[in-house]
Design a protein around this motif. Structure first.
Motif, PDB file in Angstrom:
ATOM      1  N   ASP A  63       0.850  -1.196   0.000  1.00 23.26           N
ATOM      2  CA  ASP A  63       0.000   0.000   0.000  1.00 23.26           C
ATOM      3  C   ASP A  63       0.887   1.248   0.000  1.00 23.26           C
ATOM      4  OD1 ASP A  63      -2.028   1.855   0.219  1.00 23.26           O
ATOM      5  OD2 ASP A  63      -2.382   1.496   2.357  1.00 23.26           O
ATOM      6  N   TYR A  66       2.451   2.449   3.175  1.00 24.73           N
ATOM      7  CA  TYR A  66       1.608   2.483   4.385  1.00 24.73           C
ATOM      8  C   TYR A  66       1.438   1.061   4.950  1.00 24.73           C
ATOM      9  CZ  TYR A  66       0.796   7.439   3.930  1.00 24.73           C
ATOM     10  OH  TYR A  66       0.983   8.801   3.887  1.00 24.73           O
ATOM     11  N   HIS A 106      -1.920  -0.344  11.780  1.00 27.52           N
ATOM     12  CA  HIS A 106      -1.553  -1.652  11.236  1.00 27.52           C
ATOM     13  C   HIS A 106      -0.090  -1.630  10.849  1.00 27.52           C
ATOM     14  CE1 HIS A 106      -3.290   1.081   8.200  1.00 27.52           C
ATOM     15  NE2 HIS A 106      -2.142   0.843   7.586  1.00 27.52           N
ATOM     16  N   PHE A 151     -10.281  -1.707   1.781  1.00 25.20           N
ATOM     17  CA  PHE A 151      -9.777  -2.062   0.461  1.00 25.20           C
ATOM     18  C   PHE A 151     -10.499  -3.290  -0.092  1.00 25.20           C
ATOM     19  CE2 PHE A 151      -5.334  -0.007   1.284  1.00 25.20           C
ATOM     20  CZ  PHE A 151      -5.915   1.239   1.169  1.00 25.20           C
ATOM     21  N   PHE A 174      -7.432  -2.607   6.214  1.00 26.16           N
ATOM     22  CA  PHE A 174      -6.999  -2.290   4.844  1.00 26.16           C
ATOM     23  C   PHE A 174      -6.636  -3.611   4.134  1.00 26.16           C
ATOM     24  CE2 PHE A 174      -6.828   1.540   7.285  1.00 26.16           C
ATOM     25  CZ  PHE A 174      -7.371   2.471   6.423  1.00 26.16           C
ATOM     26  N   ARG A 208       2.648  13.036  11.303  1.00 29.07           N
ATOM     27  CA  ARG A 208       1.304  12.944  10.741  1.00 29.07           C
ATOM     28  C   ARG A 208       0.828  11.538  11.128  1.00 29.07           C
ATOM     29  NH1 ARG A 208      -1.068   9.277   6.830  1.00 29.07           N
ATOM     30  NH2 ARG A 208      -2.714  10.340   5.715  1.00 29.07           N
ATOM     31  N   ASP A 210      -1.475   8.470  10.783  1.00 28.22           N
ATOM     32  CA  ASP A 210      -2.324   7.788   9.801  1.00 28.22           C
ATOM     33  C   ASP A 210      -3.511   7.105  10.499  1.00 28.22           C
ATOM     34  OD1 ASP A 210      -2.271   6.825   6.911  1.00 28.22           O
ATOM     35  OD2 ASP A 210      -2.387   4.897   7.938  1.00 28.22           O
ATOM     36  N   VAL A 211      -4.682   7.266   9.901  1.00 28.60           N
ATOM     37  CA  VAL A 211      -5.897   6.589  10.397  1.00 28.60           C
ATOM     38  C   VAL A 211      -6.007   6.673  11.921  1.00 28.60           C
ATOM     39  CG1 VAL A 211      -7.381   4.594   9.945  1.00 28.60           C
ATOM     40  CG2 VAL A 211      -5.384   4.900   8.576  1.00 28.60           C
ATOM     41  N   GLU A 271      -4.827  12.256  10.972  1.00 25.08           N
ATOM     42  CA  GLU A 271      -5.710  11.942   9.853  1.00 25.08           C
ATOM     43  C   GLU A 271      -6.877  11.198  10.492  1.00 25.08           C
ATOM     44  OE1 GLU A 271      -5.839   9.402   5.694  1.00 25.08           O
ATOM     45  OE2 GLU A 271      -5.361   8.454   7.576  1.00 25.08           O
ATOM     46  N   HIS A 331      -2.029  12.475  -1.377  1.00 25.98           N
ATOM     47  CA  HIS A 331      -1.689  11.286  -2.157  1.00 25.98           C
ATOM     48  C   HIS A 331      -2.849  10.305  -2.287  1.00 25.98           C
ATOM     49  CE1 HIS A 331      -1.494  10.177   1.977  1.00 25.98           C
ATOM     50  NE2 HIS A 331      -1.386   8.912   1.665  1.00 25.98           N
ATOM     51  N   ASP A 332      -4.003  10.640  -1.727  1.00 20.12           N
ATOM     52  CA  ASP A 332      -5.141   9.720  -1.764  1.00 20.12           C
ATOM     53  C   ASP A 332      -6.277  10.187  -2.667  1.00 20.12           C
ATOM     54  OD1 ASP A 332      -4.077   7.898   0.081  1.00 20.12           O
ATOM     55  OD2 ASP A 332      -4.866   8.986   1.801  1.00 20.12           O
ATOM     56  N   ARG A 442      -5.275   5.176  -6.673  1.00 17.36           N
ATOM     57  CA  ARG A 442      -4.713   6.501  -6.398  1.00 17.36           C
ATOM     58  C   ARG A 442      -3.374   6.757  -7.076  1.00 17.36           C
ATOM     59  NH1 ARG A 442      -5.047   5.024  -0.201  1.00 17.36           N
ATOM     60  NH2 ARG A 442      -4.216   3.157  -1.224  1.00 17.36           N
ATOM     61  N   ARG A 446       0.133  10.113  -7.894  1.00 20.62           N
ATOM     62  CA  ARG A 446       1.431   9.761  -7.301  1.00 20.62           C
ATOM     63  C   ARG A 446       2.530   9.620  -8.352  1.00 20.62           C
ATOM     64  NH1 ARG A 446      -0.790   5.076  -3.088  1.00 20.62           N
ATOM     65  NH2 ARG A 446      -2.161   6.462  -1.904  1.00 20.62           N
TER      66      ARG A 446
HETATM   67  C1  GLC Z   1      -4.262   6.566   5.060  1.00 16.74           C
HETATM   68  C2  GLC Z   1      -3.273   6.896   3.971  1.00 16.74           C
HETATM   69  C3  GLC Z   1      -3.546   6.011   2.794  1.00 16.74           C
HETATM   70  C4  GLC Z   1      -3.388   4.566   3.221  1.00 16.74           C
HETATM   71  C5  GLC Z   1      -4.262   4.249   4.411  1.00 16.74           C
HETATM   72  C6  GLC Z   1      -3.877   2.949   5.063  1.00 16.74           C
HETATM   73  O1  GLC Z   1      -5.564   6.888   4.727  1.00 16.74           O
HETATM   74  O2  GLC Z   1      -3.362   8.256   3.652  1.00 16.74           O
HETATM   75  O3  GLC Z   1      -2.682   6.284   1.727  1.00 16.74           O
HETATM   76  O4  GLC Z   1      -3.730   3.722   2.165  1.00 16.74           O
HETATM   77  O5  GLC Z   1      -4.136   5.226   5.429  1.00 16.74           O
HETATM   78  O6  GLC Z   1      -2.677   3.079   5.756  1.00 16.74           O
END
Ligand code: GLC
Length: 567
Positions: A63, A66, A106, A151, A174, A208, A210-211, A271, A331-332, A442, A446
């Protein structure tokens, strides 16, 4: 040198670097850490306060990074910790701070803890770091519950035991390569504190997260049915099974204590895809300090929507004691130039699936509007985020070949459909199964940056880039635009430089314009910003014109344009 001002972040301009697509220093087609160091001069020319690096850690790239295999290291394909330190030093020397991306929900399935979990028995302490459950059904052949993954399709994957028999199932919000941690486990909590300390001690200024809203889950309700994975639509009461649970805040309060042991305190931005009323808590000063406001990502270039988003978010920021963040790209999501430059009503997801063939992008219009929106958010109180390439006016690359796509959202959102095709060569019908993809993914935002107008990968590196760039990237390259007054890059550079000079206290006031298509606000020091979305040419009030996102028309502000004035 860096100032020790603890509030430096409140109104910063922060540039998101997607490292694998920024600059490739060694010709392997992947951007790397040394590439970022080579780009410091360019970053400085943008008058930035900070850069945020998307993950550069060792990863199997299930991913885009990520899926982290080792949180305290650099992917060897991207460099080493030594390279990271050199990059940090070079950025700091130019007064640019650095955020790294922490992915706590994760890990990668290549993480040593996950490997150890697979090699251990059900009920072991190794498995207790993740979320393992026995399956339902006679032989455990059904997933433990019906939870779906972001996903798609299921959030559960079944293991093979080492002797080849079927084993337990593990949970992943994910991709299957991204097993979720069990955040009730103190060992997991302590390990992340260690990671945050590791990067903070190295001199990293912020994170930053994530999630950030998904770490805590209600395992007592894992026997229930759950049909939503849209965390924006959950009840805002802190009691959802998977998202935004009240207990998640205990984690961030503990992190804050660690951040505050540094001088200046380390900062963080969440986020958190949660209802707006719940966002403030992540952003509060005793937690992460700031949370992304993504409202503009889903907005069109429409006056009343922009006005409402600004008003709501400034109020939310006030309530949380934080400052707002303003984000147009990342990036998303589909790049703004494309969103704003396609005919009204285009379904972007479908357009991407159609490889961009079903509607024509008006590049000039998209860029005009995207620049106007950018100058509008830059003048607002709070942080401005810029996603790499936005300053160049890059568009979403819609026609990437399917064989080039990397995003798991493309790979995993597939249905198989029986199909009968007539083969002329053999003069007969053949029946088979076709793959129907439901999302393009996405990758289109990128695609690596163009640095020069010619050369393999337009100066990104000495070889082809890991995602192929379209021919138009040559004319949008930094080299080309640097020479042109009034180019997208030139307008961004001037705006960001001026923004730094003009930045002032966080008060803000809407000023009536008499035209619903025109928004006007002022800052305390007389800095004024006026944007004309889709109105007639607008007569400007008195004041010194400082900058505009496109040329004015006979002294008036045409549509799709923003101007800054000093009253
Ligand atoms: C966040 C990231 C994204 C990633 C997801 C899972 O939303 O911005 O790119 O796929 O987390 O880590």
């Amino acid at each position: 040198m860096q100032s020790k001002d603890a509030n430096w972040w409140r109104q910063a301009a922060i540039y998101q670097i997607y490292p694998r697509s920024f600059k490739d220093s060694d010709g392997d087609g992947l951007g790397d850490i040394k590439g970022i160091t080579q780009g410091v001069k360019y970053l400085k020319s943008l008058s930035l306060d900070a850069v945020w690096l998307s993950p550069f850690f060792p990863s199997a790239l299930a991913d885009g990074g990520y899926d982290v295999a080792d949180y305290r290291n650099v992917d060897p394909r991207l460099g080493s910790l030594k390279d990271f330190d050199a990059m940090l030093k070079a950025l700091h020397a130019e007064g640019i701070r650095v955020f790294v991306d922490i992915v706590p929900n994760h890990s990668s399935d290549q993480h040593e803890w996950f490997k150890a979990a697979l090699a251990s028995k059900p009920g072991s302490k190794e498995r207790a770091r993740y979320i393992f459950r026995d399956g339902r059904g006679k032989n455990g052949e059904l997933p433990p519950n019906d939870f779906v993954s972001h996903f798609a399709p299921s959030a559960w994957t079944r293991l093979k035991n080492q002797d080849g028999t079927d084993g337990q199932w593990y949970f992943h919000l994910f991709a299957p390569e991204q097993p979720d941690f069990n955040w009730d486990n103190r060992e997991v909590q302590l390990d992340f504190l260690k990671t945050l300390k590791f990067w903070s001690d190295r001199g990293v200024d912020g994170f930053r997260i994530d999630v950030a809203h998904a770490l805590k889950k209600d395992f007592t309700r894992f026997n229930k049915s759950y049909d939503s994975i849209d965390s924006m639509k959950i009840a805002p009461n802190g009691r959802d099974i998977l998202f935004d649970r009240d207990e998640v805040h205990e984690i961030y309060r503990e992190w804050r204590k660690l951040f505050n042991t540094y001088n200046p305190p380390r900062v963080a931005v969440a986020e958190a895809y949660v209802p707006a009323s719940r966002r403030t808590q992540y952003a509060s000063p005793d937690e992460l300090g700031q949370a992304f406001n993504f409202d503009l990502l889903s907005a069109q270039f429409v006056s009343k929507d922009f006005k409402q988003i600004v008003t709501t978010n400034l109020e939310l920021a006030r309530q949380s004691g934080s400052s707002s963040t303003w984000v147009l790209n990342n990036h998303d999501v589909v790049r703004t130039v494309t969103k704003y430059g396609l005919p009204k009503g285009t379904d972007y997801a479908q357009w991407l699936l159609d490889d961009g063939k079903t509607a024509k992008l008006n590049l000039d219009l998209g860029q005009r509007r995207a620049r106007a929106a950018a100058m509008f958010i830059m003048a607002l109180p709070g942080c401005t985020y810029i996603y790499q390439g936005e300053e160049l006016g890059l568009f979403e690359v819609a026609d990437l070949k399917h064989t080039d796509l990397q995003d798991p959202t493309w790979k995993r959102n597939v249905v198989l459909k029986p199909q009968r095709i007539f083969f002329k060569r053999n003069n007969k019908y053949v029946t088979g199964v076709a793959e129907i993809h439901l999302e393009k993914g996405r990758d289109g935002c990128r695609v690596p940056l163009p640095w020069t107008s010619t050369g393999p990968s337009f100066g990104f590196g000495s070889a082809d880039a890991h995602l192929p760039q379209p021919i138009e990237f040559g004319t949008l390259s930094m080299q080309t635009q640097t020479k042109v007054k009034g180019s997208n890059l030139d307008i961004y550079r001037t705006a960001l430089k001026l923004r730094k000079k003009l930045q002032t206290s966080e008060e803000f006031e809407w000023i009536k314009t008499g035209d619903p298509q025109v928004l006007h606000f002022s800052r305390k020091n007389g800095w004024r910003c006026i944007i004309n979305f889709d109105g007639v040419d607008f007569t400007l009030p008195k004041g010194e014109i400082l900058h505009s996102s496109s040329p004015l028309k006979g002294g008036k502000l045409p549509k799709n344009t923003t101007v800054w004035l000093k009253a």
